[in-house]
Design a protein around this motif. Sequence first.
Motif, mmCIF file in Angstrom:
data_model
loop_
_atom_site.group_PDB
_atom_site.id
_atom_site.type_symbol
_atom_site.label_atom_id
_atom_site.label_comp_id
_atom_site.label_asym_id
_atom_site.label_seq_id
_atom_site.Cartn_x
_atom_site.Cartn_y
_atom_site.Cartn_z
ATOM 1 N N SER A 80 69.568 -19.566 41.397
ATOM 2 C CA SER A 80 69.675 -20.277 42.674
ATOM 3 C C SER A 80 71.117 -20.336 43.162
ATOM 4 O O SER A 80 71.405 -20.118 44.346
ATOM 5 N N LEU A 81 72.045 -20.611 42.240
ATOM 6 C CA LEU A 81 73.457 -20.677 42.618
ATOM 7 C C LEU A 81 73.971 -19.311 43.074
ATOM 8 O O LEU A 81 74.767 -19.216 44.014
ATOM 9 N N SER A 132 74.999 -16.116 35.289
ATOM 10 C CA SER A 132 73.568 -15.818 35.317
ATOM 11 C C SER A 132 73.200 -14.804 34.251
ATOM 12 O O SER A 132 72.171 -14.935 33.568
ATOM 13 N N LYS A 145 67.234 -20.421 35.861
ATOM 14 C CA LYS A 145 66.768 -20.663 37.231
ATOM 15 C C LYS A 145 67.882 -21.249 38.089
ATOM 16 O O LYS A 145 68.065 -20.850 39.243
ATOM 17 N N ARG A 146 68.626 -22.204 37.520
ATOM 18 C CA ARG A 146 69.734 -22.786 38.277
ATOM 19 C C ARG A 146 70.780 -21.728 38.603
ATOM 20 O O ARG A 146 71.316 -21.695 39.725
ATOM 21 N N CYS A 147 71.079 -20.874 37.639
ATOM 22 C CA CYS A 147 72.075 -19.818 37.882
ATOM 23 C C CYS A 147 71.599 -18.857 38.958
ATOM 24 O O CYS A 147 72.381 -18.451 39.827
ATOM 25 N N GLN A 166 65.512 -23.097 32.323
ATOM 26 C CA GLN A 166 65.953 -23.939 33.439
ATOM 27 C C GLN A 166 67.368 -23.580 33.868
ATOM 28 O O GLN A 166 67.667 -23.497 35.075
ATOM 29 N N ALA A 167 68.246 -23.357 32.886
ATOM 30 C CA ALA A 167 69.621 -22.952 33.218
ATOM 31 C C ALA A 167 69.624 -21.612 33.942
ATOM 32 O O ALA A 167 70.398 -21.403 34.892
#
Length: 384
Positions: free
Chosen positions: A299-300, A146, A295-297, A292-293
């Motif tokens: 969330s993860l 992240s 945001k995904r990080c 976007q990456a």
Amino acid sequence: LKTSAGIAPSTTAMAPSCSKLRRQPAAAATIRSPQPKVALTLSTCRKLINRLKATDGIPDDVRKALARLESRTFGRGRSLNKEAAAAVLKEAALAIEAALEADLREAHAKVKNFEADKDALAAELAASEARLVVLRQEATELRQGSTASSEAAEGAREALGIARDARKRAEGESKAASRKKMRLEAVERESYAPFKELPAAGPGGQQQLSSLRKTGRAYGFHKEMLDVLPAVLRKKPEKRKTFDRITMQYLEVEFARRVGALSEIVKDSEQALAERKFDAEAAKKALEDARQAQKRCVSLVAQADVAVNAGLEAVKEARRAVRSIPASLRLAVKGLAGARVRLDRFNDGTASAVRRCLSPEAEPEVSASSSSAAASESLRADSA
């Protein structure tokens, strides 16, 4: 199937029970001295029913059978049927003793299997701790990812700013080159071309000649040529000599050279502008992908934190279970002792009273072999 007294017979697991209600064989007669018979009267029957009903863990069908016996015996206008009452009391005592022996076996198995349960809890604790280590490592790696994604997004944002600045500069250069070219072509068209066939006379001509010389100096035309150019263009075309024509030809060459150079500059600037636009679009796309990456990080990482908290709770629960093993073992041993005491108290109290009240006619029915007595004593010895 039920007996004539309405009570379900004991199962195979209960077979070793009720030894004290059965007639002992001759070899076992020396162990327990015979007890005197007691007449089965209404008062005695009521007392036995109450004692049986007061026993802890009495099965529901036994309680119902005793209630039916009590209703038949003590209802209005009823009388005591000694044989039927003796059968009901005997079967009730057998069923209660079987239930108590089942409780004793269950308590004994719980204590006996406690070591295996202890090992299982220890293994579960070790597995929970190992899972927690893995989850924390994964959470750490995701946080690092992240952070990297945030840095990548910031880098993409800066790259987009640089690309937009480069595009603006390219646009400015392209527009400036186009304006210079258009201005030079306009001067050639308006301030020189008319005087190729006409003399530059009057105030208007003088103004155009002044604009032509000013533009020539701005674009780097030959200085001496610009000095003699007004005198050449004021002449009538038929009076212009060889030197005049050479001067005009040289001016035209200068115009062509500068316009050609500006055309190349415009072409290059337009190509550079196209490249800068492409770079800006690529930088914008890279920034969107980076966001976007990111945001995904994020969330993860949030999911990993939830998993770590769940794993931590599992470890705490497993540790509490391991710490509670001694107390649980003490409770299990206490339960085993209680089950043994309840069975012994019932056999020595209520069951003994029922045996003394059985009528002689009922005794041959319950004179089965002494194997159940031996099984009951074996269970009691194992639990000790």
